[in-house]
Scaffold this motif. Sequence first.
Motif, PDB file in Angstrom:
ATOM      1  N   THR A   1       0.427   4.092  -2.786  1.00 10.37           N
ATOM      2  CA  THR A   1       0.211   5.473  -2.381  1.00 10.37           C
ATOM      3  C   THR A   1       1.209   6.400  -3.060  1.00 10.37           C
ATOM      4  O   THR A   1       0.851   7.488  -3.545  1.00 10.37           O
TER       5      THR A   1
ATOM      6  N   TRP B   1       0.826  -1.207   0.000  1.00  4.39           N
ATOM      7  CA  TRP B   1       0.000   0.000   0.000  1.00  4.39           C
ATOM      8  C   TRP B   1       0.860   1.256   0.000  1.00  4.39           C
ATOM      9  O   TRP B   1       0.464   2.286  -0.566  1.00  4.39           O
TER      10      TRP B   1
ATOM     11  N   ASP C   1       0.144   9.434  -5.644  1.00  6.34           N
ATOM     12  CA  ASP C   1       0.536  10.822  -5.418  1.00  6.34           C
ATOM     13  C   ASP C   1       1.404  11.357  -6.557  1.00  6.34           C
ATOM     14  O   ASP C   1       1.249  12.497  -6.996  1.00  6.34           O
TER      15      ASP C   1
ATOM     16  N   LEU D   1      -1.235   6.195   5.205  1.00  6.08           N
ATOM     17  CA  LEU D   1      -0.704   5.655   3.956  1.00  6.08           C
ATOM     18  C   LEU D   1       0.516   6.445   3.499  1.00  6.08           C
ATOM     19  O   LEU D   1       1.524   5.866   3.053  1.00  6.08           O
ATOM     20  N   ARG D   2       0.445   7.759   3.605  1.00  3.72           N
ATOM     21  CA  ARG D   2       1.564   8.583   3.147  1.00  3.72           C
ATOM     22  C   ARG D   2       2.770   8.435   4.055  1.00  3.72           C
ATOM     23  O   ARG D   2       3.922   8.564   3.596  1.00  3.72           O
TER      24      ARG D   2
ATOM     25  N   ILE E   1     -10.018   8.417  -4.641  1.00  2.00           N
ATOM     26  CA  ILE E   1      -8.959   8.920  -3.770  1.00  2.00           C
ATOM     27  C   ILE E   1      -9.461  10.056  -2.881  1.00  2.00           C
ATOM     28  O   ILE E   1      -9.130  10.131  -1.696  1.00  2.00           O
TER      29      ILE E   1
ATOM     30  N   LYS F   1      -5.407   8.615   4.901  1.00  2.00           N
ATOM     31  CA  LYS F   1      -4.438   9.167   3.953  1.00  2.00           C
ATOM     32  C   LYS F   1      -3.114   9.464   4.644  1.00  2.00           C
ATOM     33  O   LYS F   1      -2.036   9.183   4.094  1.00  2.00           O
TER      34      LYS F   1
ATOM     35  N   ALA G   1       4.488   5.542   2.751  1.00  2.00           N
ATOM     36  CA  ALA G   1       5.036   5.775   1.416  1.00  2.00           C
ATOM     37  C   ALA G   1       6.286   6.651   1.402  1.00  2.00           C
ATOM     38  O   ALA G   1       6.878   6.858   0.341  1.00  2.00           O
TER      39      ALA G   1
END
Length: 246
Positions: free
Chosen positions: A123, A119, A127, A241-242, A230, A238, A245
């Motif tokens: 992500t 994930w 982005d 997830l970021r 999204i 969010k 990432a």
Amino acid sequence: MPTLTDRRYRARISASHDDLKAAQRLRALTFGTGGADGLDRDAFDEICTHILIEECRSGQLVCCFRMLPLKGGADIGQSYSAQFYELSALARFEGPMVEIGRFCVHPDWRDPDILRAAWGAMTRYVDDHGVEMLFGCSSFHGTDADSYLDAFAMLKERHLAPRRWLPRVKAPMVFRFAQTLRLRKPDARLAMLRMPPLLRTYLMMGGWVSDHAVVDPEMGTLHVFTGVEIRAIPATRKRLLRAVAQ
């Protein structure tokens, strides 16, 4: 997308034919669909971006999936999912889309951090490319719908696609769970126990599904069309997830 590495796993884009064959070999092992050469492959492999999740210490491939980018809903007919679902409603979607497919985790590896790494890679891609919708087919193992009635009843009750995007029936064999189970109240505990991990994650992000499941004898699965807009992902999700990432 640059290589993403956490303490144990790294995610990277396939960079060679050998990388692609390794992914096809893992898919064959996981899905039981390999040909005489032990590889699971189809025509979509050549037009997709393939993501590999590897264990850092050994370099072993533990997870893979592929992504098919589309400029918008007008291109939805080019997707793998369009073979099984009538998706004309989604042709009106205007933003960039990505289809996630052939997602699999090595059957000998059970670490939930593998899914987190996957994930994180998705992500970063979303982005970097301004993607506005993820979609694909979320699979239940086997073709016996009776094994998953509480899961399907929960999908019917809480997670059906908005009417403006709802996929219609196209495949010859389907289980119309929204209609068949319209009076069934799901046992939430059993439903979540039987829900595939990938689909469970989609739902936590505000994802939605078709009102029917396709019976796919070739893959030995039942699958539902799944979409995630999204902009509809909860802000706290969010941020999580970021963080993965980075």
